[in-house]
Design a protein around this motif. Structure first.
Motif, short mmCIF file in Angstrom:
data_model
loop_
_atom_site.label_atom_id
_atom_site.label_comp_id
_atom_site.label_asym_id
_atom_site.label_seq_id
_atom_site.Cartn_x
_atom_site.Cartn_y
_atom_site.Cartn_z
N LYS A 60 0.49 -1.09 -0.04
CA LYS A 60 -0.06 -0.06 -0.03
C LYS A 60 0.76 1.27 0.11
CE LYS A 60 -3.21 2.40 2.97
NZ LYS A 60 -3.62 2.40 4.41
N ARG A 61 2.10 1.15 0.79
CA ARG A 61 3.11 2.29 0.50
C ARG A 61 4.10 2.13 -0.55
NH1 ARG A 61 1.40 6.35 2.81
NH2 ARG A 61 3.45 7.10 3.49
N GLY A 62 3.81 1.18 -1.27
CA GLY A 62 4.71 1.20 -2.48
C GLY A 62 5.85 0.32 -2.46
N VAL A 63 6.07 -0.48 -1.44
CA VAL A 63 7.23 -1.34 -1.35
C VAL A 63 6.85 -2.88 -1.45
CG1 VAL A 63 8.96 -1.97 0.17
CG2 VAL A 63 8.24 0.53 0.03
N THR A 64 7.70 -3.59 -2.06
CA THR A 64 7.22 -5.03 -2.34
C THR A 64 8.40 -5.66 -1.44
OG1 THR A 64 8.78 -5.29 -4.32
CG2 THR A 64 6.20 -4.74 -4.42
N VAL A 65 7.99 -7.17 -1.25
CA VAL A 65 9.10 -8.08 -0.53
C VAL A 65 10.48 -8.13 -1.55
CG1 VAL A 65 9.79 -10.41 0.13
CG2 VAL A 65 7.51 -9.26 0.74
N GLU A 66 9.87 -8.04 -2.85
CA GLU A 66 11.11 -8.32 -3.92
C GLU A 66 12.02 -7.09 -4.20
OE1 GLU A 66 7.89 -8.82 -4.58
OE2 GLU A 66 7.83 -11.20 -4.43
N GLN A 67 11.57 -6.06 -3.81
CA GLN A 67 12.38 -4.92 -3.93
C GLN A 67 13.40 -4.94 -2.65
OE1 GLN A 67 8.96 -2.31 -4.01
NE2 GLN A 67 10.09 -1.20 -5.90
N ILE A 68 12.87 -5.32 -1.45
CA ILE A 68 13.67 -5.32 -0.13
C ILE A 68 14.68 -6.78 -0.58
CG2 ILE A 68 13.81 -5.83 2.23
CD1 ILE A 68 10.88 -4.84 2.13
N SER A 69 14.24 -7.66 -1.11
CA SER A 69 15.10 -8.83 -1.41
C SER A 69 16.15 -8.49 -2.32
CB SER A 69 14.32 -9.98 -1.78
OG SER A 69 13.27 -10.33 -0.89
N GLU A 70 16.10 -7.63 -3.14
CA GLU A 70 16.98 -7.07 -4.13
C GLU A 70 18.07 -6.68 -3.36
OE1 GLU A 70 15.25 -4.78 -7.21
OE2 GLU A 70 14.02 -6.26 -7.91
N ILE A 71 17.87 -5.59 -2.52
CA ILE A 71 18.93 -4.91 -1.54
C ILE A 71 19.75 -5.91 -0.70
CG2 ILE A 71 19.09 -3.38 0.23
CD1 ILE A 71 16.29 -1.82 -0.81
N VAL A 72 19.02 -6.86 -0.10
CA VAL A 72 19.66 -7.87 0.70
C VAL A 72 20.62 -8.94 -0.11
CG1 VAL A 72 19.25 -10.02 1.77
CG2 VAL A 72 17.62 -8.17 2.29
N PHE A 73 20.05 -8.88 -1.45
CA PHE A 73 20.84 -9.67 -2.18
C PHE A 73 22.47 -8.88 -2.70
CE2 PHE A 73 22.33 -11.19 -6.71
CZ PHE A 73 22.26 -12.96 -6.20
N LYS A 74 22.08 -7.72 -2.79
CA LYS A 74 23.31 -6.79 -3.33
C LYS A 74 24.12 -6.78 -2.08
CE LYS A 74 21.17 -3.99 -6.63
NZ LYS A 74 20.42 -2.68 -7.00
N LEU A 75 23.76 -6.72 -0.87
CA LEU A 75 24.52 -6.68 0.51
C LEU A 75 25.15 -8.00 0.60
CD1 LEU A 75 22.08 -4.94 2.90
CD2 LEU A 75 24.14 -3.77 1.86
N GLN A 76 24.64 -9.08 0.37
CA GLN A 76 25.26 -10.20 0.84
C GLN A 76 26.03 -11.06 -0.32
OE1 GLN A 76 25.86 -11.93 4.13
NE2 GLN A 76 25.56 -9.81 4.48
#
Length: 166
Positions: free
Chosen positions: A12-28
């Motif tokens: 509802k606020r414009g954020v998906t789990v996939e978008q967060i997961s992409e960041i996690v992937f880049k970090l790890q």
């Protein structure tokens, strides 16, 4: 509340789990060549399943929404509208998520808060909505999911052979 409720609230606020997961992937990914995007998604979901994380997200999102509707008392309303740099409560709230997974989460949070990659940048730069809390909460969520992966990395070096039991 469930993680599904939180996913809907984030969407509802414009954020998906996939978008967060992409960041996690880049970090790890630099530290775990075997890492998959699905493992990152699973880690985000595991963090979202924690009730204390859900409460933190719900609180921050509610404050952002109240600010958008101009329902907060002054001077808090003006502080959030300006995204006052010295406010700091947004980062403090997000650190509640980060500390679930230790110091590596804290350092990742600081990096993400400074770099603002992916959806974090989009939230921070959005001038049509108030995301004072949400951008930091997503930093915290991604940092915690990343730290969770780091702690579970079965390919990490094992230094136990270096133990001296004198």
């Amino acid at each position: 509340m469930t993680e599904q409720h939180m996913i809907q609230l984030l969407q509802k606020r414009g954020v998906t789990v996939e978008q967060i997961s992409e960041i996690v992937f880049k970090l790890q990914k630099p530290y775990n060549v075997h890492l998959t995007e699905q493992e990152c998604t699973d880690s985000v979901m595991a963090v979202l399943a924690k009730r204390e994380v859900q409460y933190t997200l719900y609180t921050g999102i509610a404050l952002d929404e109240l600010a958008e509707k101009k329902l907060l008392p002054e001077p808090l309303q003006s502080i959030l509208e300006a995204d006052e740099p010295l406010f700091g409560v947004d980062e403090t709230l997000a650190l509640g998520i980060v500390h679930v997974y230790g110091m590596i989460g804290l350092t990742s949070f600081g990096y993400l808060d400074k770099e603002k990659m992916g959806i974090i940048r989009a939230l921070n730069d959005d001038k049509t909505s108030v995301h004072v809390f949400l951008d930091d909460l997503i930093c915290g969520l991604a940092a915690a999911a990343s730290a969770r992966i780091a702690h579970q990395n079965e390919h990490a070096p094992d230094y136990s052979s270096k133990l001296r039991l004198d």
